[in-house]
Enzyme design. Structure first.
Site, PDB file in Angstrom:
ATOM      1  N   SER A 211       0.710  -0.990   0.024  1.00 11.71           N
ATOM      2  CA  SER A 211      -0.117  -0.050  -0.055  1.00 11.71           C
ATOM      3  C   SER A 211       0.813   1.179  -0.064  1.00 11.71           C
ATOM      4  CB  SER A 211      -1.111  -0.068   1.400  1.00 11.71           C
ATOM      5  OG  SER A 211      -2.260   0.882   1.031  1.00 11.71           O
ATOM      6  N   ASP A 336      -8.623  -5.198  -5.006  1.00 13.56           N
ATOM      7  CA  ASP A 336      -7.712  -4.368  -4.008  1.00 13.56           C
ATOM      8  C   ASP A 336      -8.671  -2.991  -3.544  1.00 13.56           C
ATOM      9  OD1 ASP A 336      -5.234  -4.041  -2.755  1.00 13.56           O
ATOM     10  OD2 ASP A 336      -4.236  -4.349  -4.670  1.00 13.56           O
ATOM     11  N   HIS A 455      -7.949  -5.436  -0.351  1.00 13.20           N
ATOM     12  CA  HIS A 455      -6.567  -4.870   0.099  1.00 13.20           C
ATOM     13  C   HIS A 455      -5.996  -5.202   1.171  1.00 13.20           C
ATOM     14  CE1 HIS A 455      -3.657  -1.418  -0.304  1.00 13.20           C
ATOM     15  NE2 HIS A 455      -4.344  -0.816   0.764  1.00 13.20           N
TER      16      HIS A 455
END
Length: 556
Positions: A211, A336, A455
């Site tokens: 991320s 995601d 995610h």
């Protein structure tokens, strides 16, 4: 029986006496002593927690070298994470004294030397996150023990400033920004200078992150300040080209923060902010989660990197020549964008409620705002092309997730891979998509039956949680974790995820212009999980068709 007990006692005694350990390690700041733990017969590991890699940072300043210490530093406890908001954004946690790192060193029959090194950079939207102990309840997500043990590599995790203190910028030299990125760079440089004392190879360092940590890894490959400090990099669900990666107008947000803490917004702003209480500054950097399709949450990420003329001398798209010799893996999870898109469109997670098509159009309008009506119409035509005349509820919801995934993560990652491959000299390029469905899909309300990999779903497998907390996982998840650790650590050793000490279930081809091949990562993967041209129609839309449309002026 007595003889057997004596033999066992002698064996245990001999192993204890001969326990492999680095003992006291000499670093540039002084001597450190970690904790030695036994992993199995003739297998031990040294763990160093809370080793300082820089001094307590000055407010809105680059990190400085640590002045050192006398005696032996007992590096056996995690330090506080960097000052940040709590998850509810109602208070703060952590400290400004936070530039420390942790090191896991595996040993077999003798003390390790010349091991590959993997340096982890955590995510958290540049607002939150930490590598210092338990992330949730008693579970420390970024514990390096399983990777270090199973892959026979040294693992390092580090702290860096986040939120206002890490990324606020006036856009000028009085407060240029990127302090958190400088912290990461200082930690990487410290590892390069000192890791040989811990049994590591300073000429074989891999940085990896997820991320905002994945984008940070990307930035670290692009800055000219890291020449020769590391050889390889892995970006998971985040690259420098993500729409939230670079802030174009940092001063506007700096002025908003200044007003919240009663500072002027003229030439005195920077000096006032530097004297303001750090807790007040951190609280002033809260994220607005009151989003909607016309104001998506990704647009609220105001604190990120800036083109400062120093760490980033130019826009990231123009800096890929700096990564020409770096081996690079980058990829995304197949859903995601779910966690973010579900905030923008709450009906997504309600299996009995329709998601209005107008919500998708509004979200696309937000993502294509610069191109006006033509941008939205072209985008909607691209994403609804396979719908038929009467799309069902699930199709519409999955399309919304795909839009968020493509825009926020997948397409920028593919664009970064194209640029890395284009500019590479000796550096190799690898692409992946992680597709293991979320373990809660269909079981609890936040996750629908059709859920793929959300995610951060990949993190538990990279860090070996199915092994360290086995009661929480089926055997198939241990297979997946074994595969990911094998690919990641093989890559750290050789620059090729297929070659190293660990067997892999499928040969992962390089990402080259003759096919742009990628590996789909899943618990039952095999050679049929190698594909090419990931979501090409959508990548082509966002990178070629949309940019070619005329920009709309504000007056229109």
């Amino acid at each position: 029986m007595v003889l057997l007990q004596i033999c066992v006692a002698v064996a245990v005694f001999l192993e204890a006496v001969c326990a492999t350990s680095l003992g006291v390690v000499y670093t540039e700041g002084g001597m450190v002593e970690g904790q030695n733990i036994r992993l199995g017969f003739r297998r031990h590991m040294d763990v160093f927690r809370g080793v300082p890699f820089a001094d307590i940072p000055g407010r809105f300043e680059k990190p400085k070298r640590h002045p050192g210490w006398d005696g032996i530093l007992k590096a056996k406890e995690y330090r506080k994470r960097c000052l940040q908001l709590n998850l509810l954004m109602t208070d703060t946690r952590g400290s400004e004294d936070c530039l420390y790192l942790n090191i896991w060193v595996p040993h077999d029959r003798k003390v390790s030397t010349n091991l590959p090194v993997m340096v982890w950079i955590y995510g958290g939207g540049y607002l939150v996150g930490g590598s210092m102990g338990a992330n949730f309840l008693d579970n420390y997500l970024y514990d390096g023990q399983e990777i270090a043990d199973r892959g026979n590599v040294i693992v390092v995790t580090l702290g860096y400033r986040v939120g206002t203190l890490g990324f606020l910028s006036t856009g000028e030299s009085d407060m240029p920004g990127n302090y958190g990125l400088w912290d990461q760079q200082a930690a990487i440089a410290w590892v390069h200078r000192n890791i040989r004392s811990f049994g590591g190879d300073p000429n074989n360092i891999t940085i990896f992150g997820e991320s905002a940590g994945g984008a940070s890894v990307s930035f670290q490959t692009l800055t000219p300040h890291n020449k020769g400090l590391f050889r390889r990099a892995i970006s998971q669900s985040g690259v420098a080209l993500c729409p939230w990666g670079i802030i174009k107008n940092p001063r506007r947000h700096a002025e908003e923060v200044a007003l919240k803490v009663n500072c002027p917004t003229d030439s005195r702003m920077a000096s006032c902010l530097k004297m303001t209480d750090p807790v007040l500054l951190t609280m002033a950097g809260t994220l607005n989660l009151q989003s909607s399709p016309d104001k998506p949450v990704v647009d609220n990420l105001y604190l990120s990197a800036v083109v400062d003329g120093d760490f980033l001398p130019d826009h990231p798209t123009k800096l890929f020549h700096n990564a020409a010799e770096i081996d690079y893996i980058a990829g995304a999870n197949d859903m995601d964008g779910h966690i973010f898109t579900a905030i923008d469109i709450p009906s997504l997670n309600s299996m009995l409620v329709d998601t209005p098509i107008d919500d998708l159009k509004t979200l696309l309008s937000s993502y294509t705002r610069d191109k006006g009506k033509a941008g939205m119409e072209n985008a909607f035509a691209t994403y609804s092309a396979n719908w038929g005349t009467n799309p069902d509820r699930e199709t519409i919801k999955k399309t919304a997730v795909a839009i968020g995934t493509d825009y926020i993560f997948l397409v920028p990652t593919q664009a970064a891979l194209y640029l890395h491959d284009k500019h590479a000299t000796t550096g190799r390029t690898y692409s992946y998509m992680f597709s293991e469905p979320n373990r809660l899909g269909g079981l609890t309300t936040p996750y629908p039956r059709w859920m793929g990999a959300d995610h951060a779903d990949d993190l538990q497998y990279v860090f070996g949680k199915p092994f360290s907390t086995p009661l929480g996982y089926w055997p198939k998840y241990r297979d997946l974790s074994r595969y990911m650790i094998a690919y990641w650590t093989n890559f750290a050793k050789t620059g090729n995820p297929n070659q190293g000490d660990s067997e892999v279930p499928a040969t992962w081809p390089e990402f080259k212009s003759d096919g742009h091949k990628y590996l789909e990562i899943h618990h039952n993967m095999n050679k049929n999980y190698v594909h090419q041209k990931m979501r090409m129609r959508y990548v082509h839309f966002w990178t070629s068709i949309l940019p070619s449309l005329p920009d709309m002026t504000k007056s229109e």
